[in-house]
Design a protein around this motif. Structure first.
Motif, PDB file in Angstrom:
ATOM      1  N   ASP A   1      31.984  43.774  68.612  1.00 31.69           N
ATOM      2  CA  ASP A   1      31.196  42.969  69.402  1.00 31.69           C
ATOM      3  C   ASP A   1      30.950  44.216  70.187  1.00 31.69           C
ATOM      4  O   ASP A   1      31.225  45.335  69.802  1.00 31.69           O
ATOM      5  N   ARG A   2      29.740  43.742  71.000  1.00 30.30           N
ATOM      6  CA  ARG A   2      29.376  44.963  71.656  1.00 30.30           C
ATOM      7  C   ARG A   2      28.907  44.181  72.788  1.00 30.30           C
ATOM      8  O   ARG A   2      28.551  42.615  73.409  1.00 30.30           O
ATOM      9  N   GLY A   3      28.441  45.346  73.651  1.00 33.69           N
ATOM     10  CA  GLY A   3      28.195  44.506  75.324  1.00 33.69           C
ATOM     11  C   GLY A   3      27.733  45.317  76.129  1.00 33.69           C
ATOM     12  O   GLY A   3      28.072  46.373  75.916  1.00 33.69           O
ATOM     13  N   ARG A   4      26.943  44.497  77.506  1.00 39.66           N
ATOM     14  CA  ARG A   4      26.532  45.789  78.627  1.00 39.66           C
ATOM     15  C   ARG A   4      26.873  45.197  79.710  1.00 39.66           C
ATOM     16  O   ARG A   4      27.163  44.026  80.052  1.00 39.66           O
ATOM     17  N   ARG A   5      27.614  46.380  80.566  1.00 40.09           N
ATOM     18  CA  ARG A   5      28.511  45.784  82.020  1.00 40.09           C
ATOM     19  C   ARG A   5      27.494  46.457  82.669  1.00 40.09           C
ATOM     20  O   ARG A   5      27.528  48.146  82.932  1.00 40.09           O
ATOM     21  N   LYS A   6      27.577  45.825  84.260  1.00 41.77           N
ATOM     22  CA  LYS A   6      27.409  46.584  84.945  1.00 41.77           C
ATOM     23  C   LYS A   6      28.251  47.008  85.573  1.00 41.77           C
ATOM     24  O   LYS A   6      28.716  46.818  86.574  1.00 41.77           O
ATOM     25  N   TYR A   7      28.191  48.540  85.350  1.00 41.46           N
ATOM     26  CA  TYR A   7      29.124  48.965  85.672  1.00 41.46           C
ATOM     27  C   TYR A   7      29.445  49.821  86.828  1.00 41.46           C
ATOM     28  O   TYR A   7      30.257  50.094  87.705  1.00 41.46           O
ATOM     29  N   TRP A   8      28.084  49.867  87.709  1.00 41.52           N
ATOM     30  CA  TRP A   8      28.191  50.734  88.319  1.00 41.52           C
ATOM     31  C   TRP A   8      27.895  48.987  89.417  1.00 41.52           C
ATOM     32  O   TRP A   8      28.467  49.537  90.866  1.00 41.52           O
TER      33      TRP A   8
ATOM     34  N   ARG B   1      31.073  47.604  89.757  1.00 43.98           N
ATOM     35  CA  ARG B   1      33.013  47.476  89.811  1.00 43.98           C
ATOM     36  C   ARG B   1      32.464  47.918  90.639  1.00 43.98           C
ATOM     37  O   ARG B   1      32.929  49.903  91.113  1.00 43.98           O
TER      38      ARG B   1
END
Length: 125
Positions: free
Chosen positions: A114-121, A123
């Motif tokens: 799996d792979r994904g991009r999260r809006k870590y900023w 969080r």
């Protein structure tokens, strides 16, 4: 590590162009992929283990052996051959050339699940 192995230093005879097995999943992403690309280099065996040993560099051949589809992902097939060890890496053909699969004659196998991009900023910290 065993008693005393973690203390001290080891001389490294590393020269420009030498690689470490443990860096290959990232380093191979930077290849200028094309079918038939072939080069020789020295690659140190994996440093992951329970003994602190000096890195062993082996003469190695790296070849881009065309393209294959792995789990619906178009990939470059990269083969690495060195003394008693052969590895095949499948790197996604589109940037950023993510590692999709690895099969090694020493029993290691890895496969992208799996792979994904999260809006870590966004969080909370």
């Amino acid at each position: 590590y065993f008693d005393g192995e973690g203390d001290g230093t080891l001389p490294l005879e590393i020269v420009a162009g030498d690689l470490f097995d443990d860096q290959l999943p990232l380093t191979l992403r930077s290849l200028r992929f094309k079918d038939g690309l072939h080069f020789r280099t020295r690659i140190a065996l994996s440093l992951v283990g329970n003994r602190a040993e000096s890195p062993r560099l082996l003469d190695s051949e790296v070849t881009v052996a065309g393209k294959e589809i792995i789990n619906t992902i178009d990939c470059w097939k990269v083969q690495i051959q060195r003394e008693n060890l052969s590895q095949t890496y499948w790197m996604e053909s589109e940037y950023p050339n993510t590692l999709v699969k690895l099969v090694s004659s020493d029993g290691r196998e890895m496969s992208l699940r799996d792979r994904g991009r999260r809006k870590y900023w966004l969080r909370p910290s």
